[in-house]
Design a protein around this motif. Structure first.
Motif, PDB file in Angstrom:
ATOM      1  N   ARG A   1      -5.710   2.190   5.669  1.00  0.00           N
ATOM      2  CA  ARG A   1      -4.416   2.861   5.830  1.00  0.00           C
ATOM      3  C   ARG A   1      -3.314   1.838   6.119  1.00  0.00           C
ATOM      4  O   ARG A   1      -2.189   1.950   5.608  1.00  0.00           O
ATOM      5  CB  ARG A   1      -4.504   3.867   6.976  1.00  0.00           C
ATOM      6  N   LYS A   2      -3.652   0.809   6.918  1.00  0.00           N
ATOM      7  CA  LYS A   2      -2.673  -0.233   7.228  1.00  0.00           C
ATOM      8  C   LYS A   2      -2.259  -0.973   5.965  1.00  0.00           C
ATOM      9  O   LYS A   2      -1.070  -1.249   5.740  1.00  0.00           O
ATOM     10  CB  LYS A   2      -3.273  -1.206   8.247  1.00  0.00           C
ATOM     11  N   VAL A   3      -3.262  -1.308   5.113  1.00  0.00           N
ATOM     12  CA  VAL A   3      -2.963  -1.999   3.857  1.00  0.00           C
ATOM     13  C   VAL A   3      -2.092  -1.121   2.963  1.00  0.00           C
ATOM     14  O   VAL A   3      -1.140  -1.602   2.316  1.00  0.00           O
ATOM     15  CB  VAL A   3      -4.270  -2.370   3.136  1.00  0.00           C
TER      16      VAL A   3
ATOM     17  N   GLU B   1       3.088   0.067   0.569  1.00  0.00           N
ATOM     18  CA  GLU B   1       4.206   1.001   0.375  1.00  0.00           C
ATOM     19  C   GLU B   1       5.524   0.365   0.806  1.00  0.00           C
ATOM     20  O   GLU B   1       6.548   0.489   0.126  1.00  0.00           O
ATOM     21  CB  GLU B   1       3.948   2.278   1.173  1.00  0.00           C
ATOM     22  N   GLU B   2       5.498  -0.331   1.951  1.00  0.00           N
ATOM     23  CA  GLU B   2       6.713  -0.999   2.423  1.00  0.00           C
ATOM     24  C   GLU B   2       7.162  -2.071   1.428  1.00  0.00           C
ATOM     25  O   GLU B   2       8.366  -2.229   1.160  1.00  0.00           O
ATOM     26  CB  GLU B   2       6.455  -1.626   3.795  1.00  0.00           C
TER      27      GLU B   2
ATOM     28  N   LEU C   1      10.855  -3.860  -2.912  1.00  0.00           N
ATOM     29  CA  LEU C   1      11.087  -4.287  -4.298  1.00  0.00           C
ATOM     30  C   LEU C   1      12.049  -3.335  -5.015  1.00  0.00           C
ATOM     31  O   LEU C   1      12.936  -3.771  -5.766  1.00  0.00           O
ATOM     32  CB  LEU C   1       9.754  -4.340  -5.055  1.00  0.00           C
ATOM     33  N   LEU C   2      11.873  -2.025  -4.776  1.00  0.00           N
ATOM     34  CA  LEU C   2      12.786  -1.059  -5.391  1.00  0.00           C
ATOM     35  C   LEU C   2      14.214  -1.262  -4.906  1.00  0.00           C
ATOM     36  O   LEU C   2      15.172  -1.149  -5.688  1.00  0.00           O
ATOM     37  CB  LEU C   2      12.317   0.365  -5.066  1.00  0.00           C
TER      38      LEU C   2
END
Length: 221
Positions: free
Chosen positions: A141-143, A148-149, A154-155
């Motif tokens: 979950r941490k990965v 996601e961050e 990048l977006l």
């Protein structure tokens, strides 16, 4: 893992160990002492049932991956509780004489404690495996959160770059428009200069002809 579930789990393990000791003690008693001890055990079994229900409710309210692991634990605890209940029924329905009590002390109680110890070992091993699985789930979950961050970052960068490109494109369009207008102005000025040249040339020609005519008339007299 839920801290509430872990709290109920610790309470149950302590209660289960205490009930096993009381069952072993009740098995060697007789008469009123035996009835009193069984009554105490029944109260403990009711409390154990309540803890199992609380753990079940807490586990079912968690995320699916964690819930699945906790329900595996619950099956172990329910099996342990059913064994305790069966043991209590057996003790309550048996009226042991002194010889049977001696035999139970020498063999039966030792077997009960051995079975209970083996069951506790299995429960501890299952708990350890589930804890390891929970740690792996937390790491995964941490990965995922870090990924996601990174994707969001990048977006955001791409959005800023797109904004910069659009601004540069608008600037180029503005420069192109200015150049077009400048070209039109220069063309207009060039045409005016050409017209002025023709006008001046015509004026000079007229003046030369006028001067020539004047000189001709003066010289002819």
């Amino acid at each position: 893992m839920s801290q509430i579930f872990e709290g109920y789990e610790n309470q149950y393990c302590q209660l289960s160990a205490n009930l096993s000791k009381k069952c072993a003690a009740a098995a060697v008693l007789d008469g009123e002492q035996k009835k009193q001890k069984i009554s105490e055990i029944q109260v403990g079994l009711d409390e154990a049932d309540s803890l199992i229900r609380k753990m079940d409710l807490e586990a079912r309210g968690l995320q699916p991956n964690i819930k699945a692991m906790l329900l595996v634990k619950l099956r172990e605890y329910k099996s342990d509780l059913n064994n305790l209940k069966s043991e209590v029924k057996r003790i309550a329905s048996t009226n042991l004489n002194q010889a049977a009590r001696d035999e139970l002390l020498e063999a039966g109680m030792a077997d009960t404690l051995t079975v209970s110890a083996n069951q506790r070992d299995r429960l501890l091993m299952s708990t350890e495996r589930l804890n390891k699985s929970s740690n792996r789930v937390r790491e995964s979950r941490k990965v995922m959160l870090e990924t996601e961050e990174l994707g969001v970052s990048l977006l955001h960068d791409l959005h800023q770059q797109r904004h910069s490109l659009l601004h540069a494109n608008n600037t180029l369009h503005g420069v192109d428009d200015n150049m077009s207008r400048s070209k039109k102005i220069i063309t207009s000025i060039s045409r005016r200069m050409d017209r002025n040249k023709w006008t001046i040339g015509a004026i000079i020609t007229v003046l030369v002809l006028a001067i020539g005519a004047i000189l001709y008339f003066k010289l002819s007299k």
